[in-house]
Design a protein around this motif. Structure first.
Motif, PDB file in Angstrom:
ATOM      1  N   LEU A 104      -4.668  62.885  58.329  1.00 20.41           N
ATOM      2  CA  LEU A 104      -3.719  63.007  59.440  1.00 20.41           C
ATOM      3  C   LEU A 104      -4.153  62.169  60.644  1.00 20.41           C
ATOM      4  CD1 LEU A 104      -2.870  66.810  59.325  1.00 20.41           C
ATOM      5  CD2 LEU A 104      -1.394  64.901  58.661  1.00 20.41           C
ATOM      6  N   ARG A 105      -5.441  62.121  60.891  1.00 15.06           N
ATOM      7  CA  ARG A 105      -5.955  61.403  62.053  1.00 15.06           C
ATOM      8  C   ARG A 105      -5.976  59.889  61.834  1.00 15.06           C
ATOM      9  NH1 ARG A 105     -12.006  62.580  63.068  1.00 15.06           N
ATOM     10  NH2 ARG A 105     -12.079  61.110  61.345  1.00 15.06           N
ATOM     11  N   ASP A 106      -6.388  59.467  60.639  1.00 12.62           N
ATOM     12  CA  ASP A 106      -6.675  58.053  60.427  1.00 12.62           C
ATOM     13  C   ASP A 106      -5.785  57.347  59.403  1.00 12.62           C
ATOM     14  OD1 ASP A 106      -8.927  58.433  62.133  1.00 12.62           O
ATOM     15  OD2 ASP A 106     -10.123  59.094  60.410  1.00 12.62           O
ATOM     16  N   GLY A 107      -5.118  58.103  58.538  1.00 10.26           N
ATOM     17  CA  GLY A 107      -4.398  57.469  57.434  1.00 10.26           C
ATOM     18  C   GLY A 107      -2.896  57.512  57.548  1.00 10.26           C
ATOM     19  N   VAL A 108      -2.350  58.669  57.846  1.00  7.26           N
ATOM     20  CA  VAL A 108      -0.905  58.858  57.917  1.00  7.26           C
ATOM     21  C   VAL A 108      -0.383  58.154  59.172  1.00  7.26           C
ATOM     22  CG1 VAL A 108       0.960  60.545  58.032  1.00  7.26           C
ATOM     23  CG2 VAL A 108      -1.107  61.073  56.720  1.00  7.26           C
ATOM     24  N   GLY A 160      -0.886  60.431  64.147  1.00 12.76           N
ATOM     25  CA  GLY A 160      -1.758  61.571  64.387  1.00 12.76           C
ATOM     26  C   GLY A 160      -2.153  61.735  65.849  1.00 12.76           C
ATOM     27  N   TYR A 161      -2.149  62.990  66.294  1.00  6.49           N
ATOM     28  CA  TYR A 161      -2.554  63.359  67.652  1.00  6.49           C
ATOM     29  C   TYR A 161      -3.134  64.766  67.590  1.00  6.49           C
ATOM     30  CZ  TYR A 161       1.964  65.856  67.872  1.00  6.49           C
ATOM     31  OH  TYR A 161       3.035  66.686  67.633  1.00  6.49           O
ATOM     32  N   TYR A 163      -5.988  67.522  63.862  1.00  6.42           N
ATOM     33  CA  TYR A 163      -4.889  66.611  64.188  1.00  6.42           C
ATOM     34  C   TYR A 163      -3.632  67.003  63.434  1.00  6.42           C
ATOM     35  CZ  TYR A 163      -7.983  63.636  66.810  1.00  6.42           C
ATOM     36  OH  TYR A 163      -8.830  63.168  67.780  1.00  6.42           O
ATOM     37  N   ARG A 164      -2.527  66.477  63.928  1.00  9.19           N
ATOM     38  CA  ARG A 164      -1.243  66.679  63.274  1.00  9.19           C
ATOM     39  C   ARG A 164      -0.415  65.410  63.436  1.00  9.19           C
ATOM     40  NH1 ARG A 164       1.230  71.210  67.361  1.00  9.19           N
ATOM     41  NH2 ARG A 164       1.713  69.880  69.122  1.00  9.19           N
ATOM     42  N   VAL A 165       0.653  65.327  62.686  1.00  8.30           N
ATOM     43  CA  VAL A 165       1.647  64.270  62.826  1.00  8.30           C
ATOM     44  C   VAL A 165       2.998  64.949  62.962  1.00  8.30           C
ATOM     45  CG1 VAL A 165       0.335  62.560  61.487  1.00  8.30           C
ATOM     46  CG2 VAL A 165       2.021  64.013  60.321  1.00  8.30           C
ATOM     47  N   ASP A 166       3.984  64.220  63.403  1.00 11.36           N
ATOM     48  CA  ASP A 166       5.344  64.738  63.425  1.00 11.36           C
ATOM     49  C   ASP A 166       6.104  64.126  62.257  1.00 11.36           C
ATOM     50  OD1 ASP A 166       4.650  66.042  65.746  1.00 11.36           O
ATOM     51  OD2 ASP A 166       5.918  64.837  67.054  1.00 11.36           O
ATOM     52  N   VAL A 167       6.887  64.972  61.569  1.00  9.55           N
ATOM     53  CA  VAL A 167       7.698  64.503  60.448  1.00  9.55           C
ATOM     54  C   VAL A 167       9.161  64.819  60.716  1.00  9.55           C
ATOM     55  CG1 VAL A 167       5.827  64.706  58.761  1.00  9.55           C
ATOM     56  CG2 VAL A 167       7.382  66.635  59.101  1.00  9.55           C
ATOM     57  N   LYS A 168      10.014  64.003  60.104  1.00 10.01           N
ATOM     58  CA  LYS A 168      11.458  64.178  60.220  1.00 10.01           C
ATOM     59  C   LYS A 168      12.058  64.301  58.821  1.00 10.01           C
ATOM     60  CE  LYS A 168      15.556  62.139  62.371  1.00 10.01           C
ATOM     61  NZ  LYS A 168      15.849  63.113  63.391  1.00 10.01           N
ATOM     62  N   PHE A 169      12.982  65.217  58.679  1.00  5.72           N
ATOM     63  CA  PHE A 169      13.685  65.434  57.417  1.00  5.72           C
ATOM     64  C   PHE A 169      14.390  64.153  56.973  1.00  5.72           C
ATOM     65  CE2 PHE A 169      17.675  66.509  55.251  1.00  5.72           C
ATOM     66  CZ  PHE A 169      17.194  67.252  54.185  1.00  5.72           C
ATOM     67  N   VAL A 170      14.277  63.835  55.687  1.00  5.96           N
ATOM     68  CA  VAL A 170      15.006  62.719  55.094  1.00  5.96           C
ATOM     69  C   VAL A 170      16.000  63.249  54.058  1.00  5.96           C
ATOM     70  CG1 VAL A 170      14.842  60.617  53.687  1.00  5.96           C
ATOM     71  CG2 VAL A 170      13.191  61.021  55.528  1.00  5.96           C
ATOM     72  N   GLU A 171      15.494  64.016  53.083  1.00  9.65           N
ATOM     73  CA  GLU A 171      16.405  64.573  52.080  1.00  9.65           C
ATOM     74  C   GLU A 171      15.770  65.741  51.345  1.00  9.65           C
ATOM     75  OE1 GLU A 171      17.220  62.355  48.262  1.00  9.65           O
ATOM     76  OE2 GLU A 171      15.829  60.904  49.172  1.00  9.65           O
TER      77      GLU A 171
END
Length: 154
Positions: free
Chosen positions: A40-44, A72-73, A98-106
């Motif tokens: 989450l911090r370094d890859g995504v 990541g933040y 850390y976390r990331v924000d995701v948005k629905f696609v399908e």
């Protein structure tokens, strides 16, 4: 762009929950494993695609797709003593999680079950099908992503 699989328990948070958010966006927080944290911090990264995988339920498998809309933040739940994800050893100056924000696609019309994934030729690198592959965040090779996506949408 990279590809990922994020595990979630649908009674806590599901693909339907993500789809129902007003802007269909959600922080992916509460991850408390160091290897998953490192992803989450370094890859995504912004623009990466994510399979949403339902676990610990009747029909375990890939339920749909999301997209990363924020890199990541620091996961703010680690600083909140009221949160079940509170970490007293973490600080604003030196965050652990850390976390990331995701948005629905399908959402897929049906879940692609783990039992089917395990029988698919060519799905050999996915940590999910390897012994000990229990991480909540894992990379997916592009060829395997394409094969899994095709199977889920046929």
């Amino acid at each position: 762009m990279a590809y990922w699989l994020f595990k979630t328990e649908p009674d806590a948070f599901s693909i339907d929950d993500l789809a129902s958010r007003p802007d269909q966006t959600e922080p992916w927080d509460g991850v408390r494993n160091y290897q998953a944290r490192n992803f989450l911090r370094d890859g995504v990264k912004l623009g990466d695609k994510v399979f949403i995988y339902h676990s610990s339920c009747k029909l375990v498998g890939i339920a749909g797709v999301a997209e990363v809309v924020r890199d990541g933040y620091p996961d703010t739940t680690q600083f909140n003593p009221e949160s079940k994800y509170y970490d007293p050893k973490s600080s604003q100056d030196n965050p652990r999680w850390y976390r990331v924000d995701v948005k629905f696609v399908e959402k897929f019309s049906s879940v692609l079950p783990l039992s089917v994934i395990k029988t698919m030729d060519g799905i050999t690198e996915l940590p999910l099908v390897k012994k000990g592959g229990r991480l909540s965040i894992m990379p997916v090779e592009e060829a395997e992503w394409q094969q899994l996506y095709a199977a889920a949408t046929q």
